[in-house]
Design a protein around this motif. Structure first.
Motif, short mmCIF file in Angstrom:
data_model
loop_
_atom_site.label_atom_id
_atom_site.label_comp_id
_atom_site.label_asym_id
_atom_site.label_seq_id
_atom_site.Cartn_x
_atom_site.Cartn_y
_atom_site.Cartn_z
N GLN A 34 10.13 26.31 80.32
CA GLN A 34 10.92 25.62 79.14
C GLN A 34 9.97 25.78 77.62
OE1 GLN A 34 14.04 24.79 79.09
NE2 GLN A 34 14.06 24.29 77.14
N GLN A 35 8.87 25.45 77.95
CA GLN A 35 8.15 25.55 76.59
C GLN A 35 7.80 26.92 76.14
OE1 GLN A 35 4.42 23.61 77.96
NE2 GLN A 35 5.25 21.46 77.46
N ASN A 38 11.04 28.15 74.38
CA ASN A 38 11.14 27.58 73.05
C ASN A 38 10.10 28.12 72.07
OD1 ASN A 38 12.73 25.50 73.71
ND2 ASN A 38 11.11 23.96 74.21
N VAL A 39 8.98 28.64 72.55
CA VAL A 39 7.97 29.43 71.76
C VAL A 39 8.64 30.76 71.32
CG1 VAL A 39 5.75 30.73 71.63
CG2 VAL A 39 5.95 28.24 72.53
N ASP A 42 11.55 30.41 68.77
CA ASP A 42 10.78 29.98 67.50
C ASP A 42 10.58 31.26 66.99
OD1 ASP A 42 8.01 29.02 66.26
OD2 ASP A 42 10.05 28.05 65.76
N GLN A 45 13.37 32.98 65.72
CA GLN A 45 13.94 32.49 64.62
C GLN A 45 13.00 32.96 63.17
OE1 GLN A 45 13.80 28.43 66.00
NE2 GLN A 45 15.87 28.26 65.51
N GLN A 46 11.46 32.83 63.52
CA GLN A 46 11.00 33.37 62.26
C GLN A 46 11.43 34.85 61.85
OE1 GLN A 46 6.73 32.77 62.91
NE2 GLN A 46 7.27 31.25 64.15
N GLU B 88 3.79 17.13 75.96
CA GLU B 88 4.32 18.12 76.60
C GLU B 88 5.80 17.92 76.65
OE1 GLU B 88 2.59 20.47 79.22
OE2 GLU B 88 1.02 20.24 77.54
N LYS B 91 7.23 19.41 73.33
CA LYS B 91 6.94 20.84 73.35
C LYS B 91 8.30 21.52 74.09
CE LYS B 91 2.41 21.31 73.79
NZ LYS B 91 1.20 21.92 73.87
N ALA B 92 8.45 20.97 74.92
CA ALA B 92 9.62 21.30 75.93
C ALA B 92 10.93 21.13 75.51
CB ALA B 92 9.68 20.93 77.40
N PHE B 93 11.24 19.96 75.03
CA PHE B 93 12.61 19.52 74.89
C PHE B 93 12.83 19.31 73.07
CE2 PHE B 93 13.82 19.67 78.82
CZ PHE B 93 12.88 19.01 79.63
N TYR B 95 11.09 20.93 70.25
CA TYR B 95 10.16 21.94 69.79
C TYR B 95 10.15 21.73 68.30
CZ TYR B 95 7.17 26.17 69.65
OH TYR B 95 6.02 26.95 69.48
N ASP B 96 11.24 21.43 67.49
CA ASP B 96 11.02 21.45 65.95
C ASP B 96 10.27 20.26 65.72
OD1 ASP B 96 14.41 22.82 65.89
OD2 ASP B 96 12.36 23.90 65.74
N LYS B 99 6.49 20.75 66.14
CA LYS B 99 6.02 21.81 65.20
C LYS B 99 5.76 20.74 63.90
CE LYS B 99 8.47 25.40 64.22
NZ LYS B 99 8.89 26.61 63.51
#
Lengths: 237, 209
Positions: A34-35, A38-39, A42, A45-46, B88, B91-93, B95-96, B99
């Motif tokens: 999942q991480q 997301n990366v 992201d 999106q950039q 963690e 980061k998984a659920f 993310y914004d 950041k």
């Protein structure tokens, strides 16, 4: 058992460490997919933001696949690397992080906007507190900027962190990277000042070092694509 | 859910007379670091509340088993593990949000409020009061952060939660954002001012000369 006993203490510490290690490893393992997703979203999106498109997390992937027609690696001499073409997240262009390893080649993303081909290049540099990076979208003449998006890891909110705002990135539209067939890059100057030998944008008031970092990144990181851009420029003429 | 007076005091104490930042003087570092804008201050407050509450519960449940010689280490391990898990999961659920907070989530481990409450309360009290103590301290920390974040963002950037508040006409008339507000020492001065006001309202907290 006596709590202050040596054996008990060592046993307690060992068991605690083992439980914690298992818990953390398990969590990381189950969440890492999942991480990574997301990366990747992201990053998409950039890239889309450099094309003036603000995609939400849900639509980012589909918008990206819709607009990015091709991506590949190029050598510093500007030649496409054989076999590096592909737009999937596992393909070389998306998977390469130029801050970590640019030895295989420099990524280039091709988008089609309003019938024109726009080339998006990643940039990487140093801010005040940590790395800064971004994506610059360039027209097919290799010089005119279509858009730019900047990001940072830990710059000061309200100061250096302002490079991530559309007010900063929006200044780059229409600026030129080349002047008289020479790569001059775009300067980031103190607000109110100006330079005459190349195009420039205003830096962040109070965020001098971060602004200088962006300036250096535009010169050096984008400068790696000099030959690739010059070839585009020549082809246009 | 009816709380006895004693438990109510545990929950509400840190919001006022036992506030972690302005009375116990703990957690100052992060109060300076994340408050230049309001949004990270809010997210940090929530994160600290959650971590404090749950680490309090865990240590409280283990309190009769921890060998005295390694109790600080055990507390540290519990806090660090919880913070890592929070990081963690973010980061998984979310993310914004992650950041936004970047390095500051990891720094929650160094927040003195956590270790302070574990030592002062969780080691000597049951799980439910410990949980409430954690929530109370987290909220007490949170409201101070929100106040400082509010002032610093409003005066330092002219915005709140990213939305411009100070009208353009002010800027045209010569008003400028207070750059000093964006620097950490200003947050310290603001905390000092809040302590000043607070102590004058609560005379029993004033230290005798």
């Amino acid at each position: 058992m006596n709590r202050e006993n040596n054996v008990y203490t060592i046993l307690y510490a060992s068991i605690m460490v083992i439980i914690v290690a298992v818990a953390l490893a398990f969590t990381h393992q189950s969440l890492s997919e999942q991480q990574t997703k997301n990366v990747n979203i992201d990053k998409m999106q950039q890239i889309l933001r450099s094309l003036h498109i603000n995609a939400s997390t849900n639509e980012a992937e589909s918008k990206y696949n819709e607009l990015i027609k091709n991506s590949y690696l190029v050598t510093p001499q500007g030649e496409k690397v054989e076999g590096s073409e592909g737009t999937k997240t596992s393909d070389p262009a998306f998977a390469t992080d130029i801050a970590v390893d640019a030895s295989k080649g420099l990524p280039v993303f091709e988008a089609e906007i309003e019938g024109r081909t726009i080339y998006i290049l990643p940039m990487s540099g140093k801010g005040l507190w940590g790395p800064i990076w971004g994506y610059i979208a360039i027209e097919s003449d290799g010089s005119t900027v279509y858009g730019a998006d900047f990001s940072h890891q830990g710059e000061t909110p309200g100061l250096g962190a302002e490079i991530a705002t559309p007010q900063f990135g929006g200044q780059f539209g229409g600026k030129h990277l080349f002047r008289d067939n020479t790569f001059t890059s775009i300067a980031v100057v103190k607000p109110g000042q100006s330079v005459s030998d190349r195009d420039y944008v205003d830096g962040i008031s109070g965020g001098t070092i971060t602004s200088k970092g962006v300036n250096a990144m535009l010169l050096e990181s984008v400068g790696q694509y000099k030959n690739f851009l010059m070839n585009l420029n020549a082809a246009k003429k | 859910m009816a709380l006895s007076n004693k438990t109510k005091a545990v929950l509400l104490g840190p919001l006022n007379k036992n506030n972690p930042i302005i009375v116990q003087v703990l957690g100052i570092c992060s109060a300076l670091a994340v408050t230049s804008k309001l949004e990270p201050a809010l997210v940090m407050a929530i994160a600290v509340t959650i971590v404090t509450a749950f680490s309090n519960v865990i240590i409280s449940m283990l309190r009769n088993t921890i060998p005295n010689r390694i109790r600080i280490i055990v507390q540290l391990v519990v806090v660090a593990t919880l913070v890592t898990l929070v990081s963690e999961v973010l980061k998984a659920f979310a993310y914004d949000v992650n950041k936004q907070l970047s390095v500051f989530v990891g720094l929650i481990v160094t927040n003195c409020i956590l270790m302070g409450r574990l030592e002062a309360f969780a080691l000597g009290n049951g799980p439910w009061p410990s949980f409430l103590d954690g929530i109370g301290n987290g909220l007490g920390y949170g409201w101070i952060l929100v106040v400082i974040g509010f002032v610093r963002e409003l005066l330092g950037s002219g915005t709140l939660l990213g939305y411009p508040i100070i009208p353009k006409s002010f800027y045209e008339a010569g008003y400028q954002n207070n750059g000093l507000m964006m620097l950490a020492p200003m947050a310290l001065l603001l905390i000092g001012v809040i302590i000043w006001i607070h102590r004058s309202q609560n005379k029993e907290l004033q230290e005798t000369a």
